[in-house]
Design a protein around this motif. Structure first.
Motif, PDB file in Angstrom:
ATOM      1  N   GLU A  72       9.838   0.951  -7.226  1.00  0.00           N
ATOM      2  CA  GLU A  72       8.674   1.168  -6.354  1.00  0.00           C
ATOM      3  C   GLU A  72       9.055   2.059  -5.173  1.00  0.00           C
ATOM      4  O   GLU A  72       8.290   2.970  -4.791  1.00  0.00           O
ATOM      5  N   GLU A  73      10.237   1.836  -4.621  1.00  0.00           N
ATOM      6  CA  GLU A  73      10.706   2.655  -3.506  1.00  0.00           C
ATOM      7  C   GLU A  73      10.894   4.103  -3.948  1.00  0.00           C
ATOM      8  O   GLU A  73      10.532   5.040  -3.212  1.00  0.00           O
ATOM      9  N   GLY A 130       6.312  10.436  -3.628  1.00  0.00           N
ATOM     10  CA  GLY A 130       4.900  10.703  -3.378  1.00  0.00           C
ATOM     11  C   GLY A 130       3.980  10.391  -4.538  1.00  0.00           C
ATOM     12  O   GLY A 130       2.847  10.896  -4.588  1.00  0.00           O
ATOM     13  N   ARG A 131       4.434   9.534  -5.461  1.00  0.00           N
ATOM     14  CA  ARG A 131       3.615   9.207  -6.638  1.00  0.00           C
ATOM     15  C   ARG A 131       3.102   7.777  -6.649  1.00  0.00           C
ATOM     16  O   ARG A 131       2.342   7.404  -7.539  1.00  0.00           O
ATOM     17  N   ARG A 132       3.496   7.009  -5.652  1.00  0.00           N
ATOM     18  CA  ARG A 132       3.201   5.578  -5.695  1.00  0.00           C
ATOM     19  C   ARG A 132       1.718   5.278  -5.667  1.00  0.00           C
ATOM     20  O   ARG A 132       1.254   4.302  -6.295  1.00  0.00           O
ATOM     21  N   VAL A 142       4.839  -8.550  -3.231  1.00  0.00           N
ATOM     22  CA  VAL A 142       3.413  -8.414  -2.920  1.00  0.00           C
ATOM     23  C   VAL A 142       3.196  -7.515  -1.713  1.00  0.00           C
ATOM     24  O   VAL A 142       2.253  -6.712  -1.675  1.00  0.00           O
ATOM     25  N   GLU A 143       4.076  -7.607  -0.711  1.00  0.00           N
ATOM     26  CA  GLU A 143       3.947  -6.768   0.480  1.00  0.00           C
ATOM     27  C   GLU A 143       3.998  -5.284   0.140  1.00  0.00           C
ATOM     28  O   GLU A 143       3.453  -4.461   0.877  1.00  0.00           O
ATOM     29  N   ARG A 144       4.623  -4.940  -0.959  1.00  0.00           N
ATOM     30  CA  ARG A 144       4.734  -3.542  -1.369  1.00  0.00           C
ATOM     31  C   ARG A 144       3.699  -3.173  -2.419  1.00  0.00           C
ATOM     32  O   ARG A 144       3.819  -2.133  -3.079  1.00  0.00           O
ATOM     33  N   LEU A 200      17.196  -5.190  -1.868  1.00  0.00           N
ATOM     34  CA  LEU A 200      15.844  -4.855  -1.441  1.00  0.00           C
ATOM     35  C   LEU A 200      15.797  -3.389  -1.030  1.00  0.00           C
ATOM     36  O   LEU A 200      16.842  -2.753  -0.818  1.00  0.00           O
ATOM     37  N   PRO A 201      14.608  -2.814  -0.895  1.00  0.00           N
ATOM     38  CA  PRO A 201      14.507  -1.414  -0.479  1.00  0.00           C
ATOM     39  C   PRO A 201      15.155  -1.173   0.883  1.00  0.00           C
ATOM     40  O   PRO A 201      15.353  -2.103   1.670  1.00  0.00           O
TER      41      PRO A 201
END
Length: 381
Positions: free
Chosen positions: A166-167, A173-175, A206-208, A335-336
């Motif tokens: 996800e990071e 720039g595709r998220r 969930v926050e992400r 984590l990220p």
């Protein structure tokens, strides 16, 4: 002069081989037999997936064991005779005076059979080029990371992969056009770590904006339609599936006299001795029962078991100190932002494992990097 066989070139096997070399007389032989000729720390695959570092940078050839006075035979093991301390391999028959079995685990055939055509085994290093190619082609759609069954290897890894992926998509720039979803058949994200750590991890996901699906059991995959079918009629459409098949004992283990009813070796949980004299078993090929489940199949525990088993086998041969495993261990949770939390504690505690989550920080990420480097340096550099 004694000759000890170490079956497997992963964490358990390498830790055992080096401990044996340290404890046995110079004239004794230690031989590692493994099908692969390379070693890398498993979490390095996630760094490759996230674009942080190529897997090759953390890979070392097992032929370097010779520099430490350890023999290496690259071969597939096709048969194990624990009573005779003998193994049949594609390179011939090998016989020793003792044996440590550290052959790791494979994947449940029913799960593996579902993969292909845009559905990759997240844990398989050979799948990385295909995963990268599929990711680079994606401009929109959904990536689904799916745990297919239990037990599976390295419990935090699928969720670490989800967060790091996800990071990566966010940085590229595709998220905003690609949905990220993770599924597990378990009711919690990390049952082995307990409800508090599981809740913390779920909150991080969930926050992400990551969709978390618990109690979702994969039943089938329609590759043409890009649909994963779960139990109770539930479906998820995805453009890329990164799957985590359930672990299974290697066939040569399941067919051996060392295997228990489930096909795994179930050694003594403290000493790692098996029912055969001077034969020990460690790592992912074993099933170590705890109060609520089983010891996680992770490199940290395989390494600790390998050292203990090697010490005890040396004592079988020559006398001396014996060791037992106290159940304490830890797992990294990356984590990220290059931060790492750790799950630490007594995994043998009753009535349930007594573990706690240490909050993430960059110092722990540096410690994780050093942990990898120490093993590469100590074992194969």
């Amino acid at each position: 002069m004694a000759h000890v066989l170490v079956l497997g070139g992963g964490f358990g096997g390498l830790a055992a081989a080096h401990e044996l070399r340290r404890r046995l007389p110079r004239g004794d032989e230690v031989t590692v037999v493994a099908m692969s000729d390379k070693f890398f720390v498993g979490f390095a695959k996630l760094w490759d997936l996230a674009g942080l570092r190529p897997l090759l940078d953390g890979t070392r050839p097992l032929e370097r064991l010779a520099n430490r006075g350890i023999n290496f035979v690259q071969a597939e093991i096709t048969g194990i005779d624990p009573a005779g301390h003998t193994v049949e391999t594609t390179a011939g028959t090998l016989t020793g005076d003792g044996m440590i079995v550290a052959l790791g685990a494979t994947y449940r055939p029913a799960n593996s059979a579902l993969l292909g055509d845009g559905a990759f085994n997240l844990y398989h290093a050979a799948a990385l080029p295909g995963i990268h190619a599929a990711l680079e082609e994606m401009t929109e759609g959904r990536v689904l990371i799916s745990i297919m069954g239990a037990p599976y290897l390295c419990p935090p890894a699928p969720f670490e992969a989800t967060l790091l992926l996800e990071e990566r998509l966010r940085k590229e720039g595709r998220r905003d056009r690609i949905d990220v979803t993770v599924s597990t058949p378990a009711p919690l994200t990390l049952p082995v770590a307990g409800p508090d750590a599981s809740r913390y991890l779920a909150d991080q996901l969930v926050e992400r904006g990551i969709t978390v699906l618990t109690e979702h059991h994969v039943e089938s995959i329609d590759h043409a339609a890009g649909v994963v079918r779960f139990d109770r009629g539930r479906t998820v459409e995805c453009d890329l599936l990164l799957a985590v098949p359930a672990a299974a004992p290697p066939p040569v283990i399941a067919a051996s006299r060392l295997a228990g009813a489930d096909g795994w070796i179930e050694p003594n949980k403290r000493t790692f001795a098996t029912s055969a004299a001077r034969v020990y078993a460690v790592g992912d090929c074993t099933l170590i029962r705890t109060a609520t489940a089983q010891l996680p199949k992770a490199g940290v525990f395989a390494e600790a078991a390998g050292r203990i088993a090697a010490t005890n086998l040396a004592a079988d041969l020559y006398g001396g100190v014996r060791l037992t495993f106290d159940g304490y261990g830890f797992c990294f949770l990356e984590l990220p932002g290059q931060q790492v939390a750790t799950v630490t504690g007594d995994f043998y505690a009753k009535p349930r494992p007594d573990v706690r989550l240490t909050p993430p920080d960059t110092a722990s990420f540096a410690a994780k990097q050093q942990w990898e480097q120490d093993r590469l340096t100590d074992w194969l550099d």
